[in-house]
Write an enzyme that holds these catalytic residues in place. Structure first.
Site, PDB file in Angstrom:
ATOM      1  N   GLU A 178       0.873  -1.166   0.000  1.00 34.57           N
ATOM      2  CA  GLU A 178       0.000   0.000   0.000  1.00 34.57           C
ATOM      3  C   GLU A 178       0.915   1.221   0.000  1.00 34.57           C
ATOM      4  OE1 GLU A 178      -2.659   0.040   3.348  1.00 34.57           O
ATOM      5  OE2 GLU A 178      -3.454   2.002   2.791  1.00 34.57           O
ATOM      6  N   ARG A 231       4.829 -12.667   9.921  1.00 34.91           N
ATOM      7  CA  ARG A 231       5.537 -11.436   9.589  1.00 34.91           C
ATOM      8  C   ARG A 231       6.842 -11.360  10.372  1.00 34.91           C
ATOM      9  NH1 ARG A 231       3.556  -6.329   9.851  1.00 34.91           N
ATOM     10  NH2 ARG A 231       1.634  -6.989   8.895  1.00 34.91           N
ATOM     11  N   LYS A 291       4.157   0.793   9.604  1.00 30.49           N
ATOM     12  CA  LYS A 291       4.327   2.020   8.845  1.00 30.49           C
ATOM     13  C   LYS A 291       3.722   3.205   9.594  1.00 30.49           C
ATOM     14  CE  LYS A 291       2.984   0.175   4.931  1.00 30.49           C
ATOM     15  NZ  LYS A 291       2.451  -0.015   3.595  1.00 30.49           N
TER      16      LYS A 291
HETATM   17  P1  ATP Z   1       2.517  -2.217   8.150  1.00 31.79           P
HETATM   18  O1  ATP Z   1       1.686  -3.027   9.100  1.00 31.79           O
HETATM   19  O2  ATP Z   1       3.951  -2.132   8.490  1.00 31.79           O
HETATM   20  O3  ATP Z   1       1.909  -0.907   7.830  1.00 31.79           O
HETATM   21  P2  ATP Z   1       1.316  -3.427   5.921  1.00 31.79           P
HETATM   22  O4  ATP Z   1       1.092  -4.894   5.987  1.00 31.79           O
HETATM   23  O5  ATP Z   1       0.157  -2.532   6.134  1.00 31.79           O
HETATM   24  O6  ATP Z   1       2.536  -3.078   6.833  1.00 31.79           O
HETATM   25  P3  ATP Z   1       1.507  -3.314   3.107  1.00 31.79           P
HETATM   26  O7  ATP Z   1       2.052  -2.240   2.257  1.00 31.79           O
HETATM   27  O8  ATP Z   1       0.067  -3.576   3.081  1.00 31.79           O
HETATM   28  O9  ATP Z   1       1.983  -3.003   4.570  1.00 31.79           O
HETATM   29  O10 ATP Z   1       2.338  -4.646   2.888  1.00 31.79           O
HETATM   30  C1  ATP Z   1       2.735  -5.155   1.650  1.00 31.79           C
HETATM   31  C2  ATP Z   1       3.091  -6.600   1.828  1.00 31.79           C
HETATM   32  O11 ATP Z   1       4.165  -6.745   2.745  1.00 31.79           O
HETATM   33  C3  ATP Z   1       1.922  -7.386   2.396  1.00 31.79           C
HETATM   34  O12 ATP Z   1       1.781  -8.591   1.676  1.00 31.79           O
HETATM   35  C4  ATP Z   1       2.311  -7.634   3.821  1.00 31.79           C
HETATM   36  O13 ATP Z   1       1.757  -8.838   4.276  1.00 31.79           O
HETATM   37  C5  ATP Z   1       3.834  -7.670   3.744  1.00 31.79           C
HETATM   38  N1  ATP Z   1       4.426  -7.278   5.024  1.00 31.79           N
HETATM   39  C6  ATP Z   1       4.185  -6.152   5.716  1.00 31.79           C
HETATM   40  N2  ATP Z   1       4.877  -6.136   6.889  1.00 31.79           N
HETATM   41  C7  ATP Z   1       5.567  -7.307   6.922  1.00 31.79           C
HETATM   42  C8  ATP Z   1       6.465  -7.906   7.874  1.00 31.79           C
HETATM   43  N3  ATP Z   1       6.782  -7.283   9.027  1.00 31.79           N
HETATM   44  N4  ATP Z   1       6.986  -9.107   7.579  1.00 31.79           N
HETATM   45  C9  ATP Z   1       6.689  -9.728   6.423  1.00 31.79           C
HETATM   46  N5  ATP Z   1       5.860  -9.231   5.496  1.00 31.79           N
HETATM   47  C10 ATP Z   1       5.294  -8.028   5.731  1.00 31.79           C
HETATM   48 MG    MG Z   2      -1.594  -2.835   4.873  1.00 29.50          MG
END
Ligand code: ATP
Ligand code: MG
Length: 570
Positions: A37, A269, A279
């Site tokens: 995102e 994760r 984020k």
């Molecule tokens: P955050 O919780 O840090 O804001 P998010 O999951 O909202 O992260 P996205 O941009 O939606 O961030 O994530 C893109 C991809 O990266 C998704 O498939 C998510 O599952 C993966 N991802 C995000 N954080 C992690 C992590 N700590 N470890 C492994 N994969 C991750």
């Molecule tokens: Mg997300």
């Protein structure tokens, strides 16, 4: 780390893919996607997901798409899109011509929503967000049906179209799937599919004022792109029945259907000690000025790690080693540091730099003499060659390498004691000169033994300590930035006492040494280049602030490998 972890190349997801390939599923295709995102910069957790998605595609002769999940216009910015592309490329991955945006599908998604309404599987609901939550029930209580649940298809079609036309204020209505308010899975209790947001979108401008929810847009984007394995983190496991419901109930395009059907697979994760990984929290650190920006070298963002001096190879190696698990755990940040040390030990040229200089005068060395000593660039790399370093009467050593009144086990310089200067001579401390008023040590006077020149016959004399140094007349001034963890607690998000993660910020996470001295061969060091400063660690020329004549070095990591030590003792 849990021992359920398996290396990236042989993990439970690979096993699923292997089995799918064996059964000839999806015509033998493997197609993954990385779906960020664009609401912030990528962090090391995303690197794990990138390595996994692109890595599995590569290992199985498949493809991986980059898809921006841009369904929420209020938080998304072009700056983030550009940084994400740069980071994925820098990590060494290539999406070819497969760069997509969920917003590419807004027209189609709208048609699919209309289709659900016509099939009696979706309805416009006028409850407020709060009421929807209230009606949803809990894990132990079933939900209550919305009073708008049984609107006629005609009324729903009319209202949904008027939602799209901008007739209603934000938050006044939503489109919901009609599934089951008594489902044990809360996600299946008539989840919201569309919401009204009167916001401009960075790609579609003001064309839309209704936007699809992730749970609706994601499975359909996957299907339209022919994704076979839709890999995501564990918190989406409870959403999987909804993912499947959407694919089962939307009659999406025939071409896409012919490609097979995507399968959602969840993995744990990455969490790291002394690090926040969301984020939202990283954004707070940037916006409230706790760090200098998303690329502050203390940030766990990919751009921060890059600026700090991390290599893509070290990050990929780290992602490989942590493996893929089905249950959440926390990885020791020492392991990440171990990976960069191991990489740079092989390839970073060595250099001498004095971080906190102390002047040393060698009384019996000829006044105007300069000797140039040969110094190997990397003892671990025979091809790295050597360079010349100048030696003269006045040199600088590290303040902490001298003690006026040392304990017995101090093997560095002290009155009457001898040390070797790396690549040069053995010197003996004869006299200490102090500021009469403050007692501060101003300079140290030594003598050298001309018979002890490094690498020459007769230099076999043994002393316990070897110090790094620079020649005063030749050294180049530099600023050195030493970093420590951004947080003082292993788990900075441990907010049990009601305090915020901000309360756990480390006030000493950055120490700036403005008057370090480096050997003259570094005068022209390229921004982004990396060195091992003898006895001090690995350093990188700051790619943002360093300028010719105004050198700035970031310490990537010290030399002491706590993680390797722990592993050895285990
Ligand atoms: P955050 O919780 O840090 O804001 P998010 O999951 O909202 O992260 P996205 O941009 O939606 O961030 O994530 C893109 C991809 O990266 C998704 O498939 C998510 O599952 C993966 N991802 C995000 N954080 C992690 C992590 N700590 N470890 C492994 N994969 C991750
Ligand atoms: Mg997300």
């Amino acid at each position: 780390m849990k021992d359920t972890n398996q290396p990236l190349t042989t993990n439970f997801i690979q096993n699923i893919i292997t089995e799918d390939l064996r059964q000839g599923k999806n015509d033998g295709r493997v197609h993954t996607r990385f779906p960020p995102e664009p609401n912030g910069y990528l962090h090391i957790g995303h690197a794990k997901s990138i390595c996994l998605n692109f890595g599995l595609a590569e290992a199985n002769g498949g493809l991986c798409n980059l898809r921006f999940d841009d369904t929420n216009p209020s938080k998304e910015e072009i700056e983030f899109v550009e940084s994400i592309k740069e980071d994925v490329r820098w990590l060494g991955f290539d999406w070819g011509d497969r760069l997509y945006y969920a917003s590419d599908y807004f027209d189609q998604l709208y048609e699919y929503a209309v289709q659900l309404i016509k099939a009696g599987k979706a309805y416009v609901c006028d409850l407020s967000a709060e009421e929807i939550k209230e009606y949803r029930g809990t894990l132990i209580e079933p939900g209550k049906e919305s009073p708008y649940r049984n609107r006629s298809v005609e009324e729903n079609l009319d209202l949904f179209e008027r939602m799209k036309a901008g007739e209603f204020p934000e938050g006044s209505r939503v489109l919901r799937a009609k599934i089951d308010m008594a489902s044990p899975n809360l996600n299946m209790r008539d989840p919201v599919l569309y919401r009204i947001m009167h916001k401009e979108h960075h790609r579609t401008g003001n064309k839309w004022c209704i936007y699809p929810m992730y749970d609706f847009a994601h499975p359909l984007s996957d299907a339209l792109e022919g994704i076979t394995h839709s890999i995501c983190t564990l918190e989406f496991a409870d959403h999987r029945p909804l993912y499947d419901w959407v694919l089962d109930n939307v009659d999406y395009s025939k071409e896409a259907k012919a490609k097979g059907r995507p399968q959602q697979i969840e993995f744990a994760r990455l969490n790291l000690t002394y690090t926040v990984m969301s984020k939202r929290k990283l954004r707070i650190l940037v916006e409230e000025g706790y760090v200098s920006g998303w690329d502050d070298p203390r940030m766990p963002t990919i751009s921060g790690l890059r600026r700090r001096g991390y290599t893509p190879e070290a990050i990929r190696d780290f992602c490989e080693r942590i493996g893929v698990a089905k249950s959440n755990s926390v990885v020791d940040i020492g392991m990440l540091e171990h990976c960069i040390r191991e990489d740079l030990n092989k390839r970073a040229p060595r250099a001498m730099a004095v971080l906190r200089p102390l002047k040393v005068v060698i009384d019996n060395y000829p006044e105007d003499q300069v000797e140039w000593f040969e110094a190997e660039n990397n003892p671990n790399d025979p091809d790295a060659g050597s360079r010349k370093i100048p030696f003269s009467k006045v040199i600088y050593i590290e303040q902490e390498d001298f003690m006026e009144d040392p304990p017995k086990k101090f093997f560095r310089l002290a009155p009457g004691r001898e040390v070797r200067l790396k690549h040069a001579y053995i010197i003996k401390c004869e006299q200490v000169i102090k500021d009469e008023k403050t007692g501060e040590i101003l300079e140290v006077h030594c003598t050298y033994d001309p018979e002890t020149k490094s690498g020459e016959q007769g230099s076999g004399k043994k002393v316990k300590g070897t110090l790094h140094w620079v020649s005063a007349a030749h050294a180049v001034k530099a600023e050195v930035r030493l970093y420590d963890y951004l947080f003082t607690k292993e788990n900075p998000e441990d907010e049990e006492d009601g305090s915020d993660f901000r309360a756990n910020l480390n006030p000493h996470s950055l120490v700036v040494l403005p008057s370090a001295l480096v050997e003259p061969s570094l005068a022209e060091a390229e921004p982004g280049s990396r060195y091992q400063f003898l006895r001090q660690g690995y350093f990188c020329v700051d790619p943002v602030d360093s300028k010719p004549g105004n050198l700035v070095f970031n310490r990537i990591v010290s030399l002491r490998d706590t993680w390797a030590k722990i592993k050895k003792e285990e």
